[in-house]
Design an enzyme around this catalytic site. Sequence first.
Site, mmCIF file in Angstrom:
data_model
loop_
_atom_site.group_PDB
_atom_site.id
_atom_site.type_symbol
_atom_site.label_atom_id
_atom_site.label_comp_id
_atom_site.label_asym_id
_atom_site.label_seq_id
_atom_site.Cartn_x
_atom_site.Cartn_y
_atom_site.Cartn_z
ATOM 1 N N GLN A 11 0.943 -1.323 -0.142
ATOM 2 C CA GLN A 11 -0.012 -0.165 0.303
ATOM 3 C C GLN A 11 0.628 1.416 -0.023
ATOM 4 O OE1 GLN A 11 -2.749 0.158 2.870
ATOM 5 N NE2 GLN A 11 -3.473 2.312 2.696
ATOM 6 N N CYS A 21 -6.592 2.187 2.062
ATOM 7 C CA CYS A 21 -6.619 -0.030 2.906
ATOM 8 C C CYS A 21 -7.850 -0.284 1.946
ATOM 9 C CB CYS A 21 -6.026 0.001 4.348
ATOM 10 S SG CYS A 21 -7.156 1.388 5.294
ATOM 11 N N HIS A 40 -7.307 1.301 9.907
ATOM 12 C CA HIS A 40 -6.748 0.722 9.493
ATOM 13 C C HIS A 40 -7.716 -1.145 8.925
ATOM 14 C CE1 HIS A 40 -3.901 -0.147 6.369
ATOM 15 N NE2 HIS A 40 -3.949 -1.246 7.105
ATOM 16 N N ASP A 63 -1.852 -7.377 4.783
ATOM 17 C CA ASP A 63 -2.053 -5.548 5.616
ATOM 18 C C ASP A 63 -1.435 -5.038 3.974
ATOM 19 O OD1 ASP A 63 -1.684 -3.682 6.362
ATOM 20 O OD2 ASP A 63 -1.127 -4.066 8.479
#
Length: 228
Positions: free
Chosen positions: A86, A92, A163, A178
Amino acid sequence: MVTSRKRWLPLEANPNIMNQLLNQLGLSQAECFDVSGLNEELLAMIPQPVLAVLFVYPVTEKSEEERIQQDSAFKGPTNGVYFMKQTVGNACGTIALLHAVGNITSKIKLDEGFYLDNFFKVTANMDPSERATYFENDKELEYLHSIAATAGETEVSENVDTHFVCFTCVNGVLYELDGRRAEPISHGASSPTTILQDAAKVIQRMMTKNPPGAINFNVLALCGTSSI
């Protein structure tokens, strides 16, 4: 770690918003559902099959310290897992959806010629950083994300402290995906029939690391429809 100066408006952790975006992107064989609690009775109410789990949590000093500590033990890429970095702030939510869909393309059929079908064909052989660059420069996805981000029920602001991450089961292992992390995080054995319960156990541990009274948590399950 988010490295670009580009920032999008954040997605609301709302299954209606997520489903609207997924439909526009070309996914008609799965949809998101709220997970209202993590005990067995409430988990049993979620439609099967569960294909992936999305978790939204508050970013704290403690969670950031743990992320940095785990990333320092980076061991290289994980075979078979679709993973991307990311680099765009507040992206996200959409990246979590891409992580969810990217790891179930063998279980569902994407709508041919739509965005997701093209995205995964183009990025299939890219590494996580190359996928991030492609994502960052993709104007079509940025536009569709912006429509979804402004369709929520809460006031939209770039300044958020929550997040999204995705939990997926690949080759019998539960992974936490993630885009701010160095690599997928393995959480041990899992299966397509136990992914929700296995992810719930990890999520419960993550929640206990937050200050007492913290409430900015949401859990969503991406479930296959009867058309699978």
